[in-house]
Design a protein around this motif. Structure first.
Motif, short mmCIF file in Angstrom:
data_model
loop_
_atom_site.label_atom_id
_atom_site.label_comp_id
_atom_site.label_asym_id
_atom_site.label_seq_id
_atom_site.Cartn_x
_atom_site.Cartn_y
_atom_site.Cartn_z
N ALA A 47 -7.51 -17.59 5.61
CA ALA A 47 -8.07 -16.11 5.65
C ALA A 47 -7.08 -15.05 5.59
N VAL A 48 -5.97 -15.28 6.42
CA VAL A 48 -4.83 -14.37 6.71
C VAL A 48 -4.15 -14.45 5.21
N GLU A 49 -3.96 -15.53 4.81
CA GLU A 49 -2.94 -15.64 3.45
C GLU A 49 -3.97 -14.88 2.15
N ALA A 50 -5.35 -15.29 2.23
CA ALA A 50 -5.95 -14.86 1.06
C ALA A 50 -6.04 -13.54 1.15
N LEU A 51 -6.36 -12.72 2.23
CA LEU A 51 -6.45 -11.23 2.57
C LEU A 51 -5.16 -10.58 2.50
N LYS A 52 -4.10 -11.35 2.86
CA LYS A 52 -2.74 -10.79 3.32
C LYS A 52 -3.08 -10.08 4.78
N ALA A 53 -3.81 -10.49 5.48
CA ALA A 53 -4.16 -9.72 6.65
C ALA A 53 -3.45 -9.97 7.81
N ASP A 54 -3.42 -9.07 8.62
CA ASP A 54 -2.93 -9.37 10.01
C ASP A 54 -3.55 -10.22 10.73
N TYR A 55 -2.99 -10.89 11.86
CA TYR A 55 -3.52 -11.93 12.76
C TYR A 55 -3.34 -11.59 14.17
N TRP A 56 -4.49 -12.03 14.82
CA TRP A 56 -4.59 -11.89 16.40
C TRP A 56 -5.12 -12.76 16.97
N LYS A 57 -4.54 -13.28 18.06
CA LYS A 57 -5.35 -14.38 18.99
C LYS A 57 -5.54 -13.84 20.26
N VAL A 77 1.04 -9.09 9.68
CA VAL A 77 1.75 -8.95 10.96
C VAL A 77 1.15 -9.71 11.93
N PHE A 78 1.70 -10.30 12.81
CA PHE A 78 1.06 -11.30 14.07
C PHE A 78 1.18 -10.40 15.32
N HIS A 79 0.22 -10.21 15.93
CA HIS A 79 -0.12 -9.33 17.12
C HIS A 79 0.02 -10.15 18.21
N LYS A 80 0.38 -9.81 19.38
CA LYS A 80 0.61 -10.30 20.66
C LYS A 80 -0.47 -10.72 21.49
N ASN A 81 -0.95 -11.80 21.94
CA ASN A 81 -1.97 -12.15 22.80
C ASN A 81 -2.27 -11.24 23.74
N SER A 82 -3.46 -10.86 24.24
CA SER A 82 -3.76 -10.14 25.37
C SER A 82 -3.39 -10.88 26.38
N TYR A 83 -3.76 -12.33 26.40
CA TYR A 83 -3.85 -13.11 27.54
C TYR A 83 -3.12 -14.33 26.92
N ALA A 84 -1.85 -14.88 27.46
CA ALA A 84 -1.53 -16.10 27.32
C ALA A 84 -1.36 -17.10 28.38
N LEU A 85 -2.30 -17.80 28.41
CA LEU A 85 -2.55 -18.84 29.71
C LEU A 85 -1.94 -20.18 29.58
N LYS A 86 -1.55 -20.78 30.45
CA LYS A 86 -0.71 -21.95 30.47
C LYS A 86 -1.57 -23.24 30.16
N THR A 87 -2.65 -23.37 30.91
CA THR A 87 -3.62 -24.74 30.85
C THR A 87 -4.41 -24.72 29.61
N PRO A 88 -4.48 -25.86 29.23
CA PRO A 88 -5.52 -26.05 27.90
C PRO A 88 -6.58 -26.31 28.39
N MET A 89 -7.66 -25.21 28.89
CA MET A 89 -8.92 -25.27 29.54
C MET A 89 -9.66 -23.95 28.97
N SER A 90 -10.88 -23.97 29.35
CA SER A 90 -11.65 -22.86 29.14
C SER A 90 -10.99 -21.59 29.80
N PRO A 91 -11.05 -20.31 29.04
CA PRO A 91 -10.05 -19.43 29.71
C PRO A 91 -10.24 -18.97 30.96
N HIS A 92 -11.59 -18.86 31.43
CA HIS A 92 -11.89 -18.68 32.77
C HIS A 92 -11.23 -19.65 33.89
#
Length: 202
Positions: free
Chosen positions: A22-32, A57-72
């Protein structure tokens, strides 16, 4: 400019590859907004490596958490609490592709889920991959989004499973974009091919 939110019916169904297309098709920005685990090889880096255009443009995460689990749960391990008021879409004059974490009802804290951070103005792209139970998970996801008033589109990911895909399309009202096949690998050229294929349907 449009905002697209890419969600899945579960984890590991192909959201990141779909986001790159989608980013490539639209030349869009990306945000996780929220990354849980794999910080050295996060989804933002993965998408960036798959993009050919120089506009995105690739925007910074609001939260970058260390453990690969559910965010909570990952946030609890990191000693933080996810505050959704701090999850604000980046300002851009470009189209924006936002990649969620897991499915819609993945919890962020004790009261809020991924669904709570999706803008009412966003178009939702749901990524569905066949497994036992995926019909139910796909229809539940699409029905919930419809109830909430969102415009939805659907991508299938992985090898074709005709009976699963046919019944999902018959029983839902969503627009169908196409399938991302089970490719031997994904690189910039493969992503670019899918971007051209999907561009008119996004």
């Amino acid at each position: 400019m449009k905002t697209y939110f890419i969600t899945g019916i579960s984890t590991e169904v192909g959201k990141t590859v779909a986001s790159a297309i989608a980013v490539e098709a639209l030349k869009a920005d990306y945000w996780k907004p929220i990354q849980s685990g794999e910080l050295d090889n996060c989804d933002t880096k993965k998408v960036k490596q798959l993009i050919s255009n120089t506009t995105s443009v690739f925007h910074k995460n609001s939260y970058a958490l260390k453990t690969p689990m559910s965010p909570h749960a990952s946030a609890e391990i990191d000693g933080v609490k996810i505050d959704t008021s701090k999850i604000k879409a980046p300002k851009t004059k470009n189209n924006l592709v936002i990649e969620g974490a897991g499915g819609l009802l993945v919890p962020l804290n004790n009261t809020e889920t991924i669904l709570d951070i999706i803008s009412k103005h966003a178009e939702i792209i749901v990524v569905s991959r066949h497994y036992l139970g995926s019909i139910n998970h796909t229809l539940l996801t699409l029905n919930l989004l419809e109830q909430k008033g969102f415009k939805t589109k659907l991508i299938f990911s992985g090898n074709e499973h005709k009976t699963t895909e046919d019944i999902i399309l018959k029983m839902s009202k969503t627009e169908y974009i196409g399938r991302i096949n089970e490719e031997p690998y994904f690189d910039k050229n493969v992503i670019k091919e899918y971007a051209e294929l999907f561009k008119g349907k996004l």
